[in-house]
Design an enzyme around this catalytic site. Sequence first.
Site, mmCIF file in Angstrom:
data_model
loop_
_atom_site.group_PDB
_atom_site.id
_atom_site.type_symbol
_atom_site.label_atom_id
_atom_site.label_comp_id
_atom_site.label_asym_id
_atom_site.label_seq_id
_atom_site.Cartn_x
_atom_site.Cartn_y
_atom_site.Cartn_z
ATOM 1 N N ASP A 66 0.843 -1.194 0.000
ATOM 2 C CA ASP A 66 0.000 0.000 0.000
ATOM 3 C C ASP A 66 0.882 1.249 0.000
ATOM 4 O OD1 ASP A 66 -1.890 2.093 0.750
ATOM 5 O OD2 ASP A 66 -3.223 0.471 1.324
ATOM 6 N N SER A 107 -7.388 4.124 -1.083
ATOM 7 C CA SER A 107 -7.125 2.680 -1.011
ATOM 8 C C SER A 107 -8.379 1.846 -1.261
ATOM 9 C CB SER A 107 -6.529 2.318 0.349
ATOM 10 O OG SER A 107 -5.227 2.847 0.476
ATOM 11 N N HIS A 158 -9.668 -2.939 7.143
ATOM 12 C CA HIS A 158 -9.229 -1.707 6.488
ATOM 13 C C HIS A 158 -9.483 -1.802 4.986
ATOM 14 C CE1 HIS A 158 -6.585 1.887 6.017
ATOM 15 N NE2 HIS A 158 -7.070 2.139 7.223
ATOM 16 N N THR A 160 -8.016 -1.901 1.970
ATOM 17 C CA THR A 160 -7.477 -2.838 0.980
ATOM 18 C C THR A 160 -7.945 -4.266 1.209
ATOM 19 O OG1 THR A 160 -5.572 -1.398 0.645
ATOM 20 C CG2 THR A 160 -5.385 -3.657 -0.155
ATOM 21 N N GLU A 274 -1.227 -7.759 2.244
ATOM 22 C CA GLU A 274 -0.987 -6.321 2.149
ATOM 23 C C GLU A 274 0.071 -5.867 3.151
ATOM 24 O OE1 GLU A 274 -3.310 -2.036 2.602
ATOM 25 O OE2 GLU A 274 -3.781 -3.699 3.948
ATOM 26 N N ASP A 279 2.369 2.851 3.163
ATOM 27 C CA ASP A 279 1.484 4.001 2.956
ATOM 28 C C ASP A 279 1.517 4.950 4.151
ATOM 29 O OD1 ASP A 279 -0.983 5.383 1.782
ATOM 30 O OD2 ASP A 279 -1.810 4.610 3.654
ATOM 31 N N HIS A 283 2.336 8.969 4.431
ATOM 32 C CA HIS A 283 1.481 9.996 5.019
ATOM 33 C C HIS A 283 2.243 10.801 6.067
ATOM 34 C CE1 HIS A 283 -2.443 9.294 3.208
ATOM 35 N NE2 HIS A 283 -2.293 7.988 3.367
ATOM 36 N N HIS A 322 -1.640 2.587 -4.993
ATOM 37 C CA HIS A 322 -1.300 3.969 -5.329
ATOM 38 C C HIS A 322 0.038 4.274 -4.684
ATOM 39 C CE1 HIS A 322 -2.205 4.862 -1.162
ATOM 40 N NE2 HIS A 322 -3.364 4.240 -1.307
#
Length: 385
Positions: A66, A107, A158, A160, A274, A279, A283, A322
Amino acid sequence: MMLKRLSLLVFLLAIGLNIFAQDAYMDAQAEDVEKTYVGGEKYEVKTYPHTFKTKKPKNIIFLIGDGMGVSQVFAGLTANHGRLFLDNFKHVGFSQTQSTSDFITDSAAGGTALSTGVRTYNGAIAVDTEKKPIKTILEKAEEKGLATGLVSTSTITHATPASFIAHQPNRNMYEEIAADFLKTDIDVFIGGGKAHFTQRKDGRNLVEEFKQKGYQFEEDIENIKKVKKGKLVGLIEEGDAGRLEHRKDMLPVSTETAINILSNNKKGFFLMVEGSQIDWGGHAGSTIYIVEDMLDFDKVVGKALDFASKNRETLVVVTADHETGGMAITGGDFETGMVKADYPLGGHTAVMVPVFAYGPGAEEFGGIMKNTDVNKKMEKLLLNK
């Protein structure tokens, strides 16, 4: 009256925390010192043969990093002194990640495109733009008699992982997503998020309902890794699995456990794993966080290749939903493993993300494609779609 108002405020705050705590990582910010990963000891990377039994796979191991763009991959490569398990992939392409509602996906929409082959709006969990459910590759694999599994370092509800098994109009409907797991015959799922199964507004205890269906339930990773067969629910935390220093080798161990369980099915299996927190490092704008989780994810790639190279009927596909953070590598050293980076923003970006493939059918995944094409190629190879 004052006491009643105070009680109401506490109640509303508790609800708010339950809904939004799962997304607190999006507001995290790193100190400047975290922009540089100073380096560390490297792990050994094996080289695997490219000899396979068939042209189409019996099994697919689908690995999603992710937020993993090319910069995140290269950061990991540099940090491990120039080698990754990803080096083994001869077939490499790029995925365009846009959703129907936004040029920059989230996501949920990104995961749905990968799980269903259909683009939808940001926030959607395996539903189309009219909020109608779309069947996922995991559900289609079940219908074919294949074993199925999900593993994640986030809560298993979550965006994904949820997009492979649930159907909800909003990614924040965590309790509804958890209930959707019981509507399937998934063989194994491991991650965080126990609270969404046991501390629910409707009073249901979904763990007990899974036990009644014959599932084993484990909360400790040491017990999880001992499970070799049957059906398994592994919920290791009330919330997310925590950063690497807390969860340690949870993701590689859980991946190996899931493969051991699923490979008992003679018809084959589909497993999605995942690496959620690449990710979260993006952030936060934290190079340390990204590198730690990128290397952890690459070790998962190694576990998948260990199995696939011996089994020779397994396709391993690695990609991202992404990129996050717009990570720009501004310095590095292959000798020490140092990586320095900067981040123009704390959110997702619209850039293409890499797609790696190893095993029967891997040649299908070269070139530039849409995220929906990744799903369609997997379904064509595994399910003859």
